[in-house]
Write a protein that holds these residues in place. Structure first.
Motif, PDB file in Angstrom:
ATOM      1  N   CYS A 115       0.727  -1.254  -0.001  1.00  0.00           N
ATOM      2  CA  CYS A 115      -0.139  -0.001   0.103  1.00  0.00           C
ATOM      3  C   CYS A 115       0.913   1.200   0.002  1.00  0.00           C
ATOM      4  O   CYS A 115       0.259   2.315  -0.172  1.00  0.00           O
ATOM      5  CB  CYS A 115      -0.929  -0.083   1.242  1.00  0.00           C
ATOM      6  SG  CYS A 115      -1.975  -1.249   1.177  1.00  0.00           S
ATOM      7  N   LEU A 160      -9.541  -2.527   9.301  1.00  0.00           N
ATOM      8  CA  LEU A 160      -9.784  -1.349   8.047  1.00  0.00           C
ATOM      9  C   LEU A 160     -10.609  -2.187   7.093  1.00  0.00           C
ATOM     10  O   LEU A 160     -10.906  -3.183   7.084  1.00  0.00           O
ATOM     11  CB  LEU A 160      -8.381  -1.243   7.286  1.00  0.00           C
ATOM     12  CG  LEU A 160      -7.535  -2.272   6.904  1.00  0.00           C
ATOM     13  CD1 LEU A 160      -8.091  -2.816   5.411  1.00  0.00           C
ATOM     14  CD2 LEU A 160      -6.033  -2.100   6.707  1.00  0.00           C
ATOM     15  N   PRO A 274      -2.539   7.592   6.812  1.00  0.00           N
ATOM     16  CA  PRO A 274      -3.136   6.656   6.136  1.00  0.00           C
ATOM     17  C   PRO A 274      -4.521   6.281   6.494  1.00  0.00           C
ATOM     18  O   PRO A 274      -5.164   6.581   7.632  1.00  0.00           O
ATOM     19  CB  PRO A 274      -2.233   5.547   6.125  1.00  0.00           C
ATOM     20  CG  PRO A 274      -1.516   5.681   7.467  1.00  0.00           C
ATOM     21  CD  PRO A 274      -1.464   7.198   7.720  1.00  0.00           C
ATOM     22  N   ARG A 275      -5.311   5.788   5.453  1.00  0.00           N
ATOM     23  CA  ARG A 275      -6.845   5.658   5.723  1.00  0.00           C
ATOM     24  C   ARG A 275      -6.945   4.023   6.292  1.00  0.00           C
ATOM     25  O   ARG A 275      -7.615   3.327   5.526  1.00  0.00           O
ATOM     26  CB  ARG A 275      -7.531   5.936   4.356  1.00  0.00           C
ATOM     27  CG  ARG A 275      -7.263   7.400   3.910  1.00  0.00           C
ATOM     28  CD  ARG A 275      -7.901   7.788   2.642  1.00  0.00           C
ATOM     29  NE  ARG A 275      -7.633   8.953   1.917  1.00  0.00           N
ATOM     30  CZ  ARG A 275      -8.577   9.654   1.454  1.00  0.00           C
ATOM     31  NH1 ARG A 275      -9.659   9.554   1.332  1.00  0.00           N
ATOM     32  NH2 ARG A 275      -8.351  10.842   1.348  1.00  0.00           N
ATOM     33  N   LEU A 276      -6.553   4.226   7.499  1.00  0.00           N
ATOM     34  CA  LEU A 276      -6.487   2.868   8.240  1.00  0.00           C
ATOM     35  C   LEU A 276      -7.741   2.991   9.122  1.00  0.00           C
ATOM     36  O   LEU A 276      -8.373   4.127   9.565  1.00  0.00           O
ATOM     37  CB  LEU A 276      -5.452   2.530   8.760  1.00  0.00           C
ATOM     38  CG  LEU A 276      -4.075   2.534   8.141  1.00  0.00           C
ATOM     39  CD1 LEU A 276      -2.699   2.031   8.798  1.00  0.00           C
ATOM     40  CD2 LEU A 276      -4.095   1.590   6.865  1.00  0.00           C
ATOM     41  N   GLY A 301     -10.266   9.393   5.770  1.00  0.00           N
ATOM     42  CA  GLY A 301     -10.745   8.082   5.341  1.00  0.00           C
ATOM     43  C   GLY A 301     -11.858   7.533   6.078  1.00  0.00           C
ATOM     44  O   GLY A 301     -12.488   6.495   5.521  1.00  0.00           O
ATOM     45  N   HIS A 306      -9.564   2.342   3.281  1.00  0.00           N
ATOM     46  CA  HIS A 306      -8.418   2.085   3.007  1.00  0.00           C
ATOM     47  C   HIS A 306      -8.493   1.939   1.578  1.00  0.00           C
ATOM     48  O   HIS A 306      -9.068   1.068   0.945  1.00  0.00           O
ATOM     49  CB  HIS A 306      -7.763   1.053   3.534  1.00  0.00           C
ATOM     50  CG  HIS A 306      -6.315   0.773   3.213  1.00  0.00           C
ATOM     51  ND1 HIS A 306      -5.357   1.904   3.180  1.00  0.00           N
ATOM     52  CD2 HIS A 306      -5.624  -0.407   2.815  1.00  0.00           C
ATOM     53  CE1 HIS A 306      -4.141   1.267   2.756  1.00  0.00           C
ATOM     54  NE2 HIS A 306      -4.453  -0.005   2.771  1.00  0.00           N
ATOM     55  N   ASP A 311      -4.208   5.877  -1.017  1.00  0.00           N
ATOM     56  CA  ASP A 311      -4.181   6.445   0.495  1.00  0.00           C
ATOM     57  C   ASP A 311      -3.309   7.821   0.171  1.00  0.00           C
ATOM     58  O   ASP A 311      -3.736   9.116   0.340  1.00  0.00           O
ATOM     59  CB  ASP A 311      -3.840   5.812   1.435  1.00  0.00           C
ATOM     60  CG  ASP A 311      -4.976   4.806   2.080  1.00  0.00           C
ATOM     61  OD1 ASP A 311      -6.026   4.757   1.349  1.00  0.00           O
ATOM     62  OD2 ASP A 311      -4.937   4.391   3.225  1.00  0.00           O
TER      63      ASP A 311
END
Length: 368
Positions: A115, A160, A274-276, A301, A306, A311
């Protein structure tokens, strides 16, 4: 890695499919346990019922070229990133992206680093632009559709949910033949990008499984939880937490230093996470960043989940569109890729910047 202030992100875009699956619908359908809702911190996920990952990358790439006001022929390099099935086997999605955005002669290749691949692609594109003054511009894209039966977007991994999207960024040198010109402006100057790798953690993604002869030999769908659980039972959770904390701290400190800034520089306004899921961010990122930086940590996010490789670029787009950054302001974007590499980029809004109006939303075929 220090870039100075003449490496520019001309523009960056995200493209999302129109359909969504809400958390409530996922719980009602038995796809998500109620006790996991708060740990994820999501309202829903974008879901592509039609378009593949490469097609969504093309949509984002076309939008980026249109926003820039450039000809596709200005793009001399296309770097595509992804983590999941791209719609065909033994096939080259980067060449598809290049051809479909109108740059069939651009050097095209994929970057595979989990990622974190879009961040690594930015770094590689910068090296290309340094080595090849006549290259023009580099287009970096991501695209993934986390569709069943190979993925379960709600339960394939811990902490996620996977959302479908395409993203794109155009990178160039300010003195190149595709220079902005009077009045057009760039979204950002890319001042630095630091990375840190701990390859011993690759074992997390396969622990307890033999090497197989074909995809999905270990399970009916990609289940990242099983090897991670096996790894933690063997080595403990503290090992990963310690390595992650040290690596996150290092990429932030190194990136800020390489950008010629202090960690408490008042120009650093935000750091995009990050889009966690909320639990993962609170456990692994927030404690380190609160100790290192005074900048506000942003979470973009909640309504996307995610996006895999997307991201990093989607966060750059949201920093531009959803924050009050002014010329001279600085922001950081941090990300990580499984097995494992972390990255942090430092970007600055150029002093000369005129916002561009986005064009009408288009599908991968160009229709509204």
């Amino acid at each position: 890695m220090k870039f100075g202030n003449d490496l520019r992100i001309k523009t960056v875009t995200s493209w999302f499919p129109p359909d969504r699956e809400s958390v409530e619908d996922a719980v009602a359908a038995g796809k998500l346990e109620t006790q996991d809702v708060d740990r994820l911190g999501l309202t829903g996920l974008p879901v592509s019922a039609r378009w593949s990952g490469p097609e969504m990358a093309v949509a984002a790439g076309r939008d980026a070229i249109s926003r820039a006001g450039w000809s596709p022929s200005d793009v001399g390099l296309v770097m595509h990133t992804w983590i999941y099935h791209q719609g065909h086997d033994m096939w080259s999605p980067p060449h598809f992206v290049a051809n479909e955005v109108g740059a069939p002669h651009a050097l095209s290749y994929g970057v595979q680093q989990g990622c974190n691949a879009a961040a690594l692609a930015l770094q590689l594109a910068a090296l290309h632009l340094d080595a090849e003054p006549g290259l023009g511009a580099a287009l970096i894209t991501s695209g993934d559709r986390f569709a069943p039966p190979g993925m379960d977007r709600w339960t394939s991994d811990y902490g996620l949910g996977f959302g479908d999207a395409g993203t794109a960024a155009l990178l160039h040198r300010a003195d190149s033949r595709v220079d902005s010109g009077a009045g057009s402006g760039d979204d950002y100057a890319l001042l630095s990008l630091a990375t840190e790798t701990e390859a011993e953690l690759e074992l997390m993604m396969r622990h307890g499984d033999d090497f197989s002869a074909a995809p999905l030999s270990h399970n009916d769908y990609i289940d990242l939880r099983r090897p991670k659980k096996s790894y933690v039972e063997a080595y403990g959770k503290e090992k990963f937490t310690s390595i992650a904390s040290r690596s996150i701290r290092k990429v932030v400190v190194d990136a800020v230093h390489d950008a010629g800034l202090r960690l408490d520089d008042p120009r650093i306004k935000y750091i995009a996470l990050p889009r966690l899921g909320a639990y993962l961010l609170d456990a692994n990122y927030v404690p380190v960043l609160d100790d290192v930086l005074k900048a506000e940590a942003l979470r973009f996010g909640a309504d996307t989940g995610h996006l895999g490789c997307g991201d990093f670029l989607a966060n750059l787009a949201d920093l531009r569109d959803r924050t009050p950054l002014q010329p001279g302001d600085v922001a950081l974007v941090i990300g990580g890729g499984a097995a494992w590499t972390w990255a942090c980029a430092v970007v600055q809004v150029p002093e000369r910047r005129i916002p561009e109006e986005p064009g009408p939303e288009q599908g991968p075929e160009g229709g509204v």
